[in-house]
Design a protein around this motif. Structure first.
Motif, mmCIF file in Angstrom:
data_model
loop_
_atom_site.group_PDB
_atom_site.id
_atom_site.type_symbol
_atom_site.label_atom_id
_atom_site.label_comp_id
_atom_site.label_asym_id
_atom_site.label_seq_id
_atom_site.Cartn_x
_atom_site.Cartn_y
_atom_site.Cartn_z
ATOM 1 N N THR A 115 0.867 -1.164 0.000
ATOM 2 C CA THR A 115 0.000 0.000 0.000
ATOM 3 C C THR A 115 0.909 1.220 0.000
ATOM 4 O OG1 THR A 115 -1.728 -1.140 1.234
ATOM 5 C CG2 THR A 115 -1.773 1.265 1.275
ATOM 6 N N VAL A 116 0.686 2.113 -0.959
ATOM 7 C CA VAL A 116 1.501 3.331 -1.073
ATOM 8 C C VAL A 116 0.786 4.454 -0.335
ATOM 9 C CG1 VAL A 116 2.572 4.963 -2.671
ATOM 10 C CG2 VAL A 116 2.335 2.565 -3.327
ATOM 11 N N THR A 117 1.569 5.195 0.475
ATOM 12 C CA THR A 117 0.987 6.304 1.233
ATOM 13 C C THR A 117 1.653 7.623 0.833
ATOM 14 O OG1 THR A 117 2.563 6.076 3.060
ATOM 15 C CG2 THR A 117 0.510 4.813 3.219
ATOM 16 N N ARG A 118 0.879 8.689 0.986
ATOM 17 C CA ARG A 118 1.403 10.048 0.803
ATOM 18 C C ARG A 118 0.892 10.863 1.972
ATOM 19 N NH1 ARG A 118 -0.645 12.995 -4.269
ATOM 20 N NH2 ARG A 118 0.933 11.779 -5.360
ATOM 21 N N ASP A 119 1.813 11.495 2.664
ATOM 22 C CA ASP A 119 1.467 12.285 3.851
ATOM 23 C C ASP A 119 0.683 11.447 4.869
ATOM 24 O OD1 ASP A 119 2.677 14.547 2.715
ATOM 25 O OD2 ASP A 119 0.816 15.114 1.687
ATOM 26 N N GLY A 120 1.042 10.164 4.979
ATOM 27 C CA GLY A 120 0.412 9.288 5.955
ATOM 28 C C GLY A 120 -0.931 8.699 5.553
ATOM 29 N N HIS A 121 -1.408 9.029 4.351
ATOM 30 C CA HIS A 121 -2.709 8.540 3.892
ATOM 31 C C HIS A 121 -2.517 7.560 2.740
ATOM 32 C CE1 HIS A 121 -4.668 11.608 6.315
ATOM 33 N NE2 HIS A 121 -3.830 12.496 5.786
ATOM 34 N N PRO A 122 -3.206 6.432 2.772
ATOM 35 C CA PRO A 122 -3.088 5.479 1.666
ATOM 36 C C PRO A 122 -3.638 6.081 0.372
ATOM 37 C CG PRO A 122 -4.509 4.590 3.428
ATOM 38 C CD PRO A 122 -4.100 5.965 3.823
ATOM 39 N N ILE A 123 -2.879 5.951 -0.704
ATOM 40 C CA ILE A 123 -3.324 6.497 -1.993
ATOM 41 C C ILE A 123 -3.395 5.448 -3.097
ATOM 42 C CG2 ILE A 123 -2.527 8.832 -1.518
ATOM 43 C CD1 ILE A 123 -0.119 8.196 -3.389
ATOM 44 N N GLY A 124 -2.833 4.281 -2.871
ATOM 45 C CA GLY A 124 -2.884 3.266 -3.918
ATOM 46 C C GLY A 124 -2.276 1.957 -3.461
ATOM 47 N N GLN A 125 -2.396 0.980 -4.330
ATOM 48 C CA GLN A 125 -1.836 -0.337 -4.055
ATOM 49 C C GLN A 125 -0.973 -0.782 -5.224
ATOM 50 O OE1 GLN A 125 -5.305 -2.763 -3.481
ATOM 51 N NE2 GLN A 125 -5.246 -2.476 -1.269
ATOM 52 N N LEU A 126 0.093 -1.454 -4.892
ATOM 53 C CA LEU A 126 0.933 -2.107 -5.894
ATOM 54 C C LEU A 126 0.753 -3.601 -5.689
ATOM 55 C CD1 LEU A 126 4.197 0.018 -5.589
ATOM 56 C CD2 LEU A 126 2.495 0.105 -7.410
ATOM 57 N N VAL A 127 0.222 -4.269 -6.684
ATOM 58 C CA VAL A 127 -0.034 -5.705 -6.576
ATOM 59 C C VAL A 127 0.540 -6.411 -7.800
ATOM 60 C CG1 VAL A 127 -2.111 -5.459 -5.169
ATOM 61 C CG2 VAL A 127 -2.307 -5.477 -7.643
ATOM 62 N N PRO A 128 1.023 -7.634 -7.627
ATOM 63 C CA PRO A 128 1.551 -8.362 -8.775
ATOM 64 C C PRO A 128 0.425 -8.754 -9.731
ATOM 65 C CG PRO A 128 1.639 -9.725 -6.801
ATOM 66 C CD PRO A 128 1.163 -8.372 -6.385
ATOM 67 N N LEU A 129 0.729 -8.769 -11.005
ATOM 68 C CA LEU A 129 -0.239 -9.222 -12.000
ATOM 69 C C LEU A 129 -0.270 -10.737 -12.002
ATOM 70 C CD1 LEU A 129 0.623 -6.904 -15.018
ATOM 71 C CD2 LEU A 129 -1.311 -6.725 -13.459
ATOM 72 N N ARG A 130 -1.444 -11.278 -12.221
ATOM 73 C CA ARG A 130 -1.548 -12.728 -12.356
ATOM 74 C C ARG A 130 -1.034 -13.116 -13.734
ATOM 75 N NH1 ARG A 130 -7.296 -14.783 -11.501
ATOM 76 N NH2 ARG A 130 -6.226 -16.663 -12.091
ATOM 77 N N ARG A 131 -0.235 -14.126 -13.765
ATOM 78 C CA ARG A 131 0.269 -14.604 -15.046
ATOM 79 C C ARG A 131 -0.690 -15.620 -15.615
ATOM 80 N NH1 ARG A 131 6.610 -14.447 -15.264
ATOM 81 N NH2 ARG A 131 6.912 -12.716 -13.853
ATOM 82 N N ARG A 132 -1.012 -15.434 -16.884
ATOM 83 C CA ARG A 132 -1.910 -16.362 -17.547
ATOM 84 C C ARG A 132 -1.140 -17.569 -18.036
ATOM 85 N NH1 ARG A 132 -5.208 -13.198 -21.876
ATOM 86 N NH2 ARG A 132 -5.686 -15.331 -22.363
ATOM 87 N N ARG A 133 -1.719 -18.708 -17.809
ATOM 88 C CA ARG A 133 -1.100 -19.922 -18.320
ATOM 89 C C ARG A 133 -1.346 -20.011 -19.816
ATOM 90 N NH1 ARG A 133 -3.093 -24.750 -14.668
ATOM 91 N NH2 ARG A 133 -3.156 -25.563 -16.748
ATOM 92 N N ARG A 134 -0.367 -20.478 -20.542
ATOM 93 C CA ARG A 134 -0.510 -20.587 -21.988
ATOM 94 C C ARG A 134 -0.781 -22.011 -22.439
ATOM 95 N NH1 ARG A 134 2.179 -16.155 -25.044
ATOM 96 N NH2 ARG A 134 2.645 -14.594 -23.490
#
Length: 89
Positions: free
Chosen positions: A30-49
Motif C-alpha cells: 500500500t503506497v501512502t502520501r502524507d500518511g494517507h493510503p493512496i494506492g496499491q501495488l499488486v503483482p499481475l496474475r500470469r496467464r497460463r498458456r
C-alpha cells in the motif's frame, strides 16, 4: 488475510528496484502520501498458456452437458438476423 506493508511515496521513488523485485516475487504494497493510503501495488496474475491433454480431459469430464438445439435457439433469440448498417443514415 495478511496486511499489506505500507511504503511511502519517497520509499517508492528511492527503492523502486527493491520494491519491484518484491512485487515480482508476489508481495503487495500500500503506497501512502502524507500518511494517507493512496494506492496499491499488486503483482499481475500470469496467464497460463498451455493446458495438458490430461488436465483438459479432467476439466471436460466435469463440464455440464450442452443441449445443442437449445443452445442454437438461444443464439437465434439474442442475435440480430439483420444487423443495422451503421453507415445507412
Amino acid at each position: 488475510m495478511s496486511v499489506q506493508p505500507e511504503i511511502t511515496q519517497r520509499d517508492l521513488r528511492s527503492r523502486s528496484r527493491e520494491i519491484m523485485d518484491a512485487i515480482q516475487g508476489g508481495q503487495s504494497f500500500t503506497v501512502t502520501r502524507d500518511g494517507h493510503p493512496i494506492g496499491q501495488l499488486v503483482p499481475l496474475r500470469r496467464r497460463r498458456r498451455f493446458v495438458s491433454r490430461q488436465e483438459f480431459a479432467a476439466m471436460s469430464r466435469t463440464a455440464p452437458g450442452i443441449d445443442l438445439d437449445r443452445f442454437r435457439a438461444d443464439q437465434d433469440a439474442t442475435a440480430d438476423a439483420y444487423p443495422d448498417d451503421p453507415y445507412a443514415r
